[in-house]
Design an enzyme around this catalytic site. Sequence first.
Site, PDB file in Angstrom:
ATOM      1  N   VAL A  18       1.122  -1.428   0.139  1.00  0.00           N
ATOM      2  CA  VAL A  18      -0.143   0.043  -0.102  1.00  0.00           C
ATOM      3  C   VAL A  18       1.118   1.285  -0.152  1.00  0.00           C
ATOM      4  O   VAL A  18       0.762   2.312  -0.872  1.00  0.00           O
ATOM      5  CB  VAL A  18      -0.798   0.272   1.046  1.00  0.00           C
ATOM      6  CG1 VAL A  18      -1.769   1.214   1.209  1.00  0.00           C
ATOM      7  CG2 VAL A  18      -1.926  -1.063   1.050  1.00  0.00           C
ATOM      8  N   GLU A  19       2.396   1.376   0.543  1.00  0.00           N
ATOM      9  CA  GLU A  19       3.041   2.556   0.822  1.00  0.00           C
ATOM     10  C   GLU A  19       3.736   2.870  -0.442  1.00  0.00           C
ATOM     11  O   GLU A  19       4.120   4.076  -1.160  1.00  0.00           O
ATOM     12  CB  GLU A  19       3.957   2.344   2.053  1.00  0.00           C
ATOM     13  CG  GLU A  19       2.970   2.487   3.348  1.00  0.00           C
ATOM     14  CD  GLU A  19       2.660   4.035   4.543  1.00  0.00           C
ATOM     15  OE1 GLU A  19       3.206   4.964   2.700  1.00  0.00           O
ATOM     16  OE2 GLU A  19       2.311   3.806   4.932  1.00  0.00           O
TER      17      GLU A  19
END
Length: 224
Positions: A138-139
Amino acid sequence: MNPVEHVISTRQAEFERAFEAAKQSSTTFETKLNERLNATTEQKTTSIQTVTDAELNRAREVYEALINQADNTSTKVPNTTAETTATETKPTTESTNWNNYQIKPISAENEGKYSELIKTAAAKYDVPEALIKRVIQVESNFNPSVVSSAGATGLMQLMYGSNRTDPATNIDLGTKQLAGYIKKYDGDLKLALAAYNAGPGNVSKYGGVPPFKETQNYLTKIIE
C-alpha cells in the site's frame, strides 16, 4: 491209520489251525498296531504343526507390533520437534488473521519480494509478516526508491531516518515504528495503522481513527 498216526494227524491239524489263527491274529494285531502308530504319528505331527503355526503367528504379531511402535516413535519425535520449533520461532508472523483483524493479501506479482528482510523484521519485532507485506504494498508497491510529495521514502514510506532507500534499513525501521504503535494501542491494529498513516497526535486528538478520508481508505486497503 493206526491210533498213533491218527493222534499225530489230529494234533497236526489242530496245530495248523491254531497256527493259522495265530498267524491271522498276528497279522491283525500288526495291522492294528501300524494303524495306531500311523494315527499317533499323524496326530502328533498335526498337533506340533498347529502349535508351531500359533507360535509363529504370535511371534509375527509381537514382531510387527514392535516394528510399528519403533516406526511411530522414530517418526513422531522429529515431527514433534519440528512442530515445536515452528511454534517457537514463528508464532504469529505468517498469520493473516491477527487480533480480530483480517489482513488482506498482497498481489501475486509481489509475492516473494524482500521475503528474507520481511521475515527478519517480523521475528525481531513480533509483527505478522502478512501485515508488513501489505503495508509495503500500500505504501510503495515494493519500490524501494519511491519518494512521495511529502518526502516519505522507500518501501514503507519513512519520513525520518538515514539511509531510507536501503531496503533492509527501511523495512527494519518501518516495522519497528509499526510495532511501537501496536504496543502503544494494546494490539489495536486499526489505531496502530491510523497512527502510522496520520501520526499518533491525530489519533489522540480525535480519540480514535482520524476522520481523514485518506486514513480511512488506508485502513480499508490493509485490513478488513
